[in-house]
Design a protein around this motif. Sequence first.
Motif, PDB file in Angstrom:
ATOM      1  N   CYS A   1     -52.335  22.315  23.146  1.00 43.44           N
ATOM      2  CA  CYS A   1     -51.132  22.134  23.960  1.00 43.44           C
ATOM      3  C   CYS A   1     -51.433  21.202  25.132  1.00 43.44           C
TER       4      CYS A   1
ATOM      5  N   THR B   1     -42.672  24.692  20.046  1.00 49.62           N
ATOM      6  CA  THR B   1     -42.987  25.386  21.291  1.00 49.62           C
ATOM      7  C   THR B   1     -44.372  26.010  21.185  1.00 49.62           C
ATOM      8  N   CYS B   2     -45.107  25.938  22.267  1.00 49.12           N
ATOM      9  CA  CYS B   2     -46.446  26.534  22.352  1.00 49.12           C
ATOM     10  C   CYS B   2     -46.303  28.048  22.373  1.00 49.12           C
ATOM     11  N   THR B   3     -47.102  28.746  21.569  1.00 49.56           N
ATOM     12  CA  THR B   3     -47.027  30.213  21.543  1.00 49.56           C
ATOM     13  C   THR B   3     -47.600  30.849  22.802  1.00 49.56           C
TER      14      THR B   3
ATOM     15  N   THR C   1     -38.858  24.479  15.981  1.00 46.74           N
ATOM     16  CA  THR C   1     -37.510  24.661  16.522  1.00 46.74           C
ATOM     17  C   THR C   1     -36.527  24.093  15.513  1.00 46.74           C
TER      18      THR C   1
ATOM     19  N   SER D   1     -34.395  31.519  19.750  1.00 47.22           N
ATOM     20  CA  SER D   1     -35.402  32.567  19.881  1.00 47.22           C
ATOM     21  C   SER D   1     -35.789  33.163  18.535  1.00 47.22           C
TER      22      SER D   1
ATOM     23  N   VAL E   1     -34.024  26.582  23.067  1.00 49.34           N
ATOM     24  CA  VAL E   1     -34.779  26.793  21.847  1.00 49.34           C
ATOM     25  C   VAL E   1     -34.339  28.109  21.247  1.00 49.34           C
TER      26      VAL E   1
ATOM     27  N   CYS F   1     -47.716  29.212  26.247  1.00 54.83           N
ATOM     28  CA  CYS F   1     -47.005  28.897  27.494  1.00 54.83           C
ATOM     29  C   CYS F   1     -45.519  28.588  27.287  1.00 54.83           C
ATOM     30  N   SER F   2     -45.070  28.571  26.033  1.00 54.14           N
ATOM     31  CA  SER F   2     -43.663  28.327  25.669  1.00 54.14           C
ATOM     32  C   SER F   2     -43.173  26.928  26.013  1.00 54.14           C
ATOM     33  N   GLU F   3     -44.081  25.992  26.273  1.00 60.05           N
ATOM     34  CA  GLU F   3     -43.709  24.610  26.563  1.00 60.05           C
ATOM     35  C   GLU F   3     -43.182  23.946  25.288  1.00 60.05           C
ATOM     36  N   THR F   4     -42.116  23.158  25.417  1.00 55.62           N
ATOM     37  CA  THR F   4     -41.590  22.396  24.288  1.00 55.62           C
ATOM     38  C   THR F   4     -42.372  21.102  24.181  1.00 55.62           C
TER      39      THR F   4
ATOM     40  N   ASN G   1     -44.709  26.919  17.360  1.00 58.21           N
ATOM     41  CA  ASN G   1     -43.570  27.413  16.601  1.00 58.21           C
ATOM     42  C   ASN G   1     -42.532  26.312  16.415  1.00 58.21           C
TER      43      ASN G   1
END
Length: 65
Positions: free
Chosen positions: A14, A33-35, A26, A63, A61, A37-40, A24
Amino acid sequence: MTVKIDETLNIGQCPKCHEHTHFNPTKNKKLFTCTLCSETVEQKINGKVVYTEVDVPGVIVDSDY
């Protein structure tokens, strides 16, 4: 009974948290998305898969992913 599972692992580093992790998918096929930090991030393919940080204001994004 046969069950077919079509799962792709999107693993990389990331650019935001600098950790090696799974990304993950989208609804947009190039955004993940990073698992951790959830950054796109956007997937770039140029001889190897590289994830780059993207600034996407207003994108929600799903969910479910």
